[in-house]
Design a protein around this motif. Sequence first.
Motif, short mmCIF file in Angstrom:
data_model
loop_
_atom_site.label_atom_id
_atom_site.label_comp_id
_atom_site.label_asym_id
_atom_site.label_seq_id
_atom_site.Cartn_x
_atom_site.Cartn_y
_atom_site.Cartn_z
N PRO A 147 0.83 -1.22 0.00
CA PRO A 147 0.00 0.00 0.00
C PRO A 147 0.86 1.26 0.00
O PRO A 147 1.79 1.40 0.78
CB PRO A 147 -0.81 -0.11 1.29
CG PRO A 147 -0.06 -1.04 2.16
CD PRO A 147 0.69 -1.96 1.25
N THR A 148 0.54 2.16 -0.92
CA THR A 148 1.16 3.48 -0.92
C THR A 148 0.31 4.45 -0.10
O THR A 148 0.80 5.44 0.39
CB THR A 148 1.33 4.01 -2.34
OG1 THR A 148 0.05 4.03 -2.98
CG2 THR A 148 2.28 3.14 -3.12
N ARG A 149 -0.96 4.14 0.00
CA ARG A 149 -1.88 4.95 0.80
C ARG A 149 -2.88 4.01 1.48
O ARG A 149 -3.52 3.20 0.81
CB ARG A 149 -2.61 5.94 -0.10
CG ARG A 149 -3.60 6.81 0.62
CD ARG A 149 -4.22 7.81 -0.33
NE ARG A 149 -5.39 8.37 0.31
CZ ARG A 149 -6.50 8.68 -0.31
NH1 ARG A 149 -6.60 8.48 -1.59
NH2 ARG A 149 -7.51 9.18 0.35
N TRP A 150 -2.98 4.08 2.79
CA TRP A 150 -3.93 3.26 3.56
C TRP A 150 -4.55 4.19 4.59
O TRP A 150 -3.97 4.44 5.66
CB TRP A 150 -3.20 2.11 4.25
CG TRP A 150 -4.02 0.92 4.54
CD1 TRP A 150 -4.09 -0.22 3.80
CD2 TRP A 150 -4.89 0.71 5.65
NE1 TRP A 150 -4.95 -1.11 4.38
CE2 TRP A 150 -5.47 -0.57 5.52
CE3 TRP A 150 -5.27 1.47 6.74
CZ2 TRP A 150 -6.36 -1.10 6.44
CZ3 TRP A 150 -6.17 0.95 7.65
CH2 TRP A 150 -6.71 -0.32 7.49
N ASP A 151 -5.71 4.75 4.28
CA ASP A 151 -6.36 5.72 5.15
C ASP A 151 -7.49 5.07 5.92
O ASP A 151 -8.21 4.22 5.39
CB ASP A 151 -6.92 6.89 4.34
CG ASP A 151 -5.82 7.72 3.71
OD1 ASP A 151 -4.70 7.71 4.25
OD2 ASP A 151 -6.08 8.36 2.69
N TYR A 152 -7.65 5.50 7.15
CA TYR A 152 -8.67 4.96 8.05
C TYR A 152 -9.29 6.13 8.80
O TYR A 152 -8.61 6.85 9.51
CB TYR A 152 -8.03 3.95 9.01
CG TYR A 152 -8.88 3.50 10.15
CD1 TYR A 152 -10.06 2.81 9.94
CD2 TYR A 152 -8.50 3.76 11.46
CE1 TYR A 152 -10.83 2.38 11.02
CE2 TYR A 152 -9.25 3.33 12.53
CZ TYR A 152 -10.42 2.65 12.29
OH TYR A 152 -11.19 2.23 13.35
N GLU A 153 -10.60 6.33 8.62
CA GLU A 153 -11.33 7.40 9.29
C GLU A 153 -11.98 6.83 10.55
O GLU A 153 -13.05 6.24 10.49
CB GLU A 153 -12.39 7.99 8.36
CG GLU A 153 -11.84 8.62 7.11
CD GLU A 153 -11.04 9.86 7.41
OE1 GLU A 153 -11.36 10.57 8.38
OE2 GLU A 153 -10.08 10.11 6.67
#
Length: 167
Positions: A101-107
């Motif tokens: 993953p280059t971007r793994w966002d979690y809200e």
Amino acid sequence: MKKFLKTLIPFDIAKGLSITGTYFAKVFLTANRAKVKQHVVSEYPEVPAPLEPRFRGRVQLILDEAGDPKCVCCNACAKACPTGVITIEGGKKEGRKTRIPTRWDYEMERCVFCGFCVEACSFDAIKLNSQFELAAYDREDFSLGLTGAHNVLEPSPVGKFSYSDEA
């Protein structure tokens, strides 16, 4: 006459008060004289709170032996999430066969802590850790990514005693 007494003196309330009174008297009369523990409280900030084995805390990514996330960007966790709080973008890393993953966002502010993302991940790349103290002053603290002060690779720096190494 019975109906009048029932409305005048509610017997259910009197029965409840008598039960409460007997327990109160039993504790009050024996607490200081006998070797009976008076208070049943946990010293929370100094002693970590005991958690149940199936407690579901915040999502955390798991690292492999090389120090990279185990995630292979299959998007199974993002598809399984009922609120859509996970966003993944994948890329290649030199010397690695699978995607990373280059971007793994979690809200975290919209997460319902259901655990569907953990169940959907067939690579055991994410887990729900045992961190329960998740309060923050800023909304930006609830947006977690791969880099920065608040990331999904380690516990949130919210509370000193809110994370136990059991899970």
